[in-house]
Design an enzyme around this catalytic site. Structure first.
Site, PDB file in Angstrom:
ATOM      1  N   LYS A 126      -3.302  15.258  30.966  1.00 19.73           N
ATOM      2  CA  LYS A 126      -2.585  14.859  29.746  1.00 19.73           C
ATOM      3  C   LYS A 126      -2.291  16.116  28.911  1.00 19.73           C
ATOM      4  CE  LYS A 126      -4.943  10.468  30.351  1.00 19.73           C
ATOM      5  NZ  LYS A 126      -3.968   9.828  31.227  1.00 19.73           N
ATOM      6  N   HIS A 147      -7.939  11.277  26.434  1.00 19.82           N
ATOM      7  CA  HIS A 147      -6.834  11.330  25.462  1.00 19.82           C
ATOM      8  C   HIS A 147      -7.173  12.140  24.224  1.00 19.82           C
ATOM      9  CE1 HIS A 147      -4.473   8.330  27.653  1.00 19.82           C
ATOM     10  NE2 HIS A 147      -5.658   7.847  27.986  1.00 19.82           N
ATOM     11  N   SER A 191      -6.865   4.362  25.240  1.00 23.22           N
ATOM     12  CA  SER A 191      -5.595   4.761  25.855  1.00 23.22           C
ATOM     13  C   SER A 191      -4.407   3.863  25.535  1.00 23.22           C
ATOM     14  CB  SER A 191      -5.764   4.849  27.367  1.00 23.22           C
ATOM     15  OG  SER A 191      -6.252   3.647  27.898  1.00 23.22           O
TER      16      SER A 191
HETATM   17  N1  PMP Z   1      -9.853   8.141  31.614  1.00 25.37           N
HETATM   18  C1  PMP Z   1      -8.927   7.675  30.751  1.00 25.37           C
HETATM   19  C2  PMP Z   1      -9.370   7.170  29.419  1.00 25.37           C
HETATM   20  C3  PMP Z   1      -7.574   7.683  31.113  1.00 25.37           C
HETATM   21  O1  PMP Z   1      -6.650   7.206  30.264  1.00 25.37           O
HETATM   22  C4  PMP Z   1      -7.199   8.187  32.381  1.00 25.37           C
HETATM   23  C5  PMP Z   1      -5.754   8.276  32.813  1.00 25.37           C
HETATM   24  N2  PMP Z   1      -4.903   7.316  32.410  1.00 25.37           N
HETATM   25  C6  PMP Z   1      -8.182   8.634  33.238  1.00 25.37           C
HETATM   26  C7  PMP Z   1      -9.501   8.616  32.823  1.00 25.37           C
HETATM   27  C8  PMP Z   1      -7.844   9.114  34.607  1.00 25.37           C
HETATM   28  O2  PMP Z   1      -7.363  10.400  34.583  1.00 25.37           O
HETATM   29  P1  PMP Z   1      -6.480  10.997  35.774  1.00 25.37           P
HETATM   30  O3  PMP Z   1      -5.064  10.717  35.445  1.00 25.37           O
HETATM   31  O4  PMP Z   1      -6.800  12.455  35.750  1.00 25.37           O
HETATM   32  O5  PMP Z   1      -6.922  10.348  37.038  1.00 25.37           O
END
Ligand code: PMP
Length: 379
Positions: free
Chosen positions: A225, A194, A166
């Site tokens: 996303k 992602h 990320s």
């Molecule tokens: N896993 C990863 C790799 C993420 O980047 C994120 C969000 N930044 C999440 C899980 C969490 O997702 P959510 O925004 O739906 O809580």
């Protein structure tokens, strides 16, 4: 940081999340969004959400386990299982909760979980919540993972990686991870938060990208996303999903996804599958931006995706760069320790399918000026 005018968090956006957003009445070019497909302001998705509110109301007033399961939750789960080529799927209210629920439910007292050192916080927290022991291997270093797995005498082993990382935008070395995990009898869980929409033949993620769908036991992710909504999912063998439905506490003890979110996700999924030209546009923008940033002389690490870091180094310098870009009307996110290694502070850029070449060219000119102003590149 606040006193110096360098506080970059909780900025308030007064418009939809799009390639341009309004902050303090001023338009800003958005290069810090996770809406990779550029679908968060798509009229067909908004209509689908509005229709769902008309039919199902604004919330479900309970968890999936008791009164909060709608027919569209089930429909969405079938769509997700089909999309990811897995037997079954279950949706959670967020991606964060998905990782908490899945990892803590599956990793028992006698088990070990192996996570990449730069895995998302929700994976770290899910592992913490489980009763098993957690081991962190060096980022994308398969020999370190191999070493740790061979030392483990646990009854059950699970390896958890992000598909696309990320902050730095590099991709998990899945073929090697799969082969090492198989050698040691470890299950594999890939968090495709992602990657969904971005990688894979129909946007179906990292496992498909490498042709390894059958080898990856569990695929999870988020709807927040590319899928332009809010929610999380996990897909696996039916037996695993059945187990999670009855053991994942983050699912059982939290209200279900709101109807508008479910319907928006369904429509976004349909668009992603049926309009591959969006993914082509995203990749064209990604290659253009990465090539140009590198040509300017900036360090974009190992990025090979729409997420691209501009590595700055010291925290103060990173905030100075952020401030320069902010003042020039570019929205980006500074990422500093502990989210990165010390002295690897970076500006995280992300592109969308819907950015125009004009917008990206304008951003590049400003980024180049900013990099000069903080002495990152010569003048
Ligand atoms: N896993 C990863 C790799 C993420 O980047 C994120 C969000 N930044 C999440 C899980 C969490 O997702 P959510 O925004 O739906 O809580």
């Amino acid at each position: 940081m606040r006193a110096l005018g360098l506080y970059p968090y909780f900025r308030t956006i007064e418009s939809a999340q799009d390639t341009e957003v309004i902050i303090n009445g001023r338009p800003m070019l958005m290069l810090g969004s996770n809406s990779y497909m550029g679908l968060t302001n798509e009229p067909r998705i908004k209509e689908a959400a509005i229709d769902a509110v008309r039919k199902y109301g604004s919330g479900c007033a309970g968890s999936r386990f008791l009164n909060g399961t709608l027919d569209i939750h089930i429909e969405l789960e079938e769509q997700i299982a089909d999309f990811l080529d897995k037997e079954a799927a279950i949706v959670f209210t967020t991606g964060y909760q998905t990782n908490l629920g899945v990892i803590s439910a599956l990793v028992g007292r006698e088990d070990n979980v192996f996570i990449d050192r730069t895995d998302h916080a929700s994976i770290v927290d899910g592992a913490r919540l489980g009763f098993g022991k957690t081991f962190k291997f060096v980022h994308n270093d398969v020999s370190d993972l191999d070493r740790m797995l061979s030392l483990s005498t646990a009854r059950g082993k699970m390896v958890v990686v992000d598909g696309i990382y990320s902050m730095e935008g590099d991709i998990a070395k899945l073929p090697e991870i799969v082969s090492v995990s198989r050698k040691h009898g470890a299950a594999i869980f890939v968090d495709d938060a992602h990657s969904v929409g971005v990688l894979g033949r129909i946007g179906n993620g990292t496992a498909d990208h490498f042709g390894l769908t059958n080898e990856v036991d569990i695929i999870g992710g988020t709807f927040s996303k590319s899928l332009a909504s809010i929610g999380g999912y996990v897909a696996a063998d039916r037996e695993v999903i059945e187990y999670l439905k009855h053991h994942a506490r983050a699912l059982i003890f939290s209200a279900s996804m709101a109807p508008a979110c479910v319907a928006a996700t369904q429509k976004a999924l349909e668009i992603i599958v049926n309009e591959p030209e969006r993914r082509d546009a995203l990749w064209a923008n990604t290659h253009f931006m990465l090539d140009e940033l590198r040509r300017i002389g900036l360090d974009t690490g190992d990025s090979e995706s729409p997420i691209m870091p501009v590595v700055i180094g010291e925290t103060e310098r990173c905030f100075a760069m952020w401030r320069f870009l902010h003042d020039a009307g570019i929205f980006v996110n500074p990422v500093v320790t502990p989210a990165t290694a010390p002295n690897r502070a970076l500006i995280r850029l992300s592109v969308m399918a819907t950015h125009t070449e004009d917008q990206l060219t304008r951003a590049l000119e400003i980024i180049e000026k900013g990099a000069r102003s903080i002495g990152l590149i010569g003048s």
